[in-house]
Design an enzyme around this catalytic site. Structure first.
Site, short mmCIF file in Angstrom:
data_model
loop_
_atom_site.label_atom_id
_atom_site.label_comp_id
_atom_site.label_asym_id
_atom_site.label_seq_id
_atom_site.Cartn_x
_atom_site.Cartn_y
_atom_site.Cartn_z
N CYS A 35 -4.92 2.96 -28.76
CA CYS A 35 -3.80 3.91 -28.69
C CYS A 35 -2.96 3.69 -27.42
O CYS A 35 -3.47 3.70 -26.31
CB CYS A 35 -4.37 5.34 -28.69
SG CYS A 35 -3.12 6.59 -28.44
N1 MHO Z 1 -6.09 9.70 -32.04
C1 MHO Z 1 -4.68 9.82 -31.79
C2 MHO Z 1 -4.05 8.47 -31.76
C3 MHO Z 1 -2.66 8.49 -31.33
S1 MHO Z 1 -2.15 7.00 -30.94
C4 MHO Z 1 -0.62 7.01 -30.37
C5 MHO Z 1 -4.09 10.67 -32.89
O1 MHO Z 1 -4.69 10.75 -33.93
O2 MHO Z 1 -3.04 11.25 -32.71
O3 MHO Z 1 -2.28 6.10 -32.01
#
Ligand code: MHO
Length: 166
Positions: free
Chosen positions: A14
């Site tokens: 992420c």
């Molecule tokens: N676990 C996070 C990931 C965000 S990232 C920018 C979510 O589900 O929002 O991929």
């Protein structure tokens, strides 16, 4: 005077935490969250999350090599994620979370290959390193709300330890 900067690009899960971390590294002038390594032009976050554009959530790092050499950025890249995980990082699953060093020059490619071999030989991980080393393709900056995301949303998910930027 503006420093003479170079570019480096990394995918390590992420991009919120990866961008926030690199922004804190001395010598880094800018760290932009975006998408790299895929085929769709100017993809949206939703498209990338769908996992079919081929992009990885990535961070474009602009740095002053007189202050922080590329090799030091590689050190941080390895430190902030688990490079043995395949198409996943922590709770985030999908090829958009794969681990990649996108190189911008032959020198970067050699340094990246060397550091990967060194980490493999160190025995730090029991499993093999899944990180790909690829030539940087076009970098598409993510939507504005993804920039400085953790500063704007301090309670948001982050897989990177931001308290330990050495
Ligand atoms: N676990 C996070 C990931 C965000 S990232 C920018 C979510 O589900 O929002 O991929």
């Amino acid at each position: 005077m503006e420093p003479r900067t170079e570019q480096a690009s990394f995918a390590a899960g992420c991009f919120w935490g990866v961008a926030a971390y690199f922004k804190r590294v001395k010598g880094v002038v800018r760290a932009t969250a975006g998408y790299c390594g895929g085929s769709t032009e100017n993809p949206s976050y939703e498209q990338v999350c769908g996992g079919r554009t081929g992009h990885a959530e990535s961070v474009l790092v602009e740095f002053d090599p007189a202050i922080v050499p590329y090799e030091r950025l590689l050190y941080h890249f390895w430190k902030i994620h688990n490079p043995t995980q395949v198409n996943r990082q922590g709770n985030d699953i999908g090829s958009q979370y794969r681990s990649v060093i996108f190189t911008h020059s032959e020198g970067q490619r050699e340094a990246a290959e060397g550091s990967k071999i060194e980490l493999e030989r160190s025995g730090h991980y029991r499993h093999s390193i899944a990180t790909a080393i690829e030539s940087a393709t076009e970098f598409w900056p993510a939507e504005e709300y993804h920039q400085d995301y953790l500063a704007k949303n301090p309670a948001a998910y982050c897989h990177v330890d931001l308290s330990n930027v050495d």
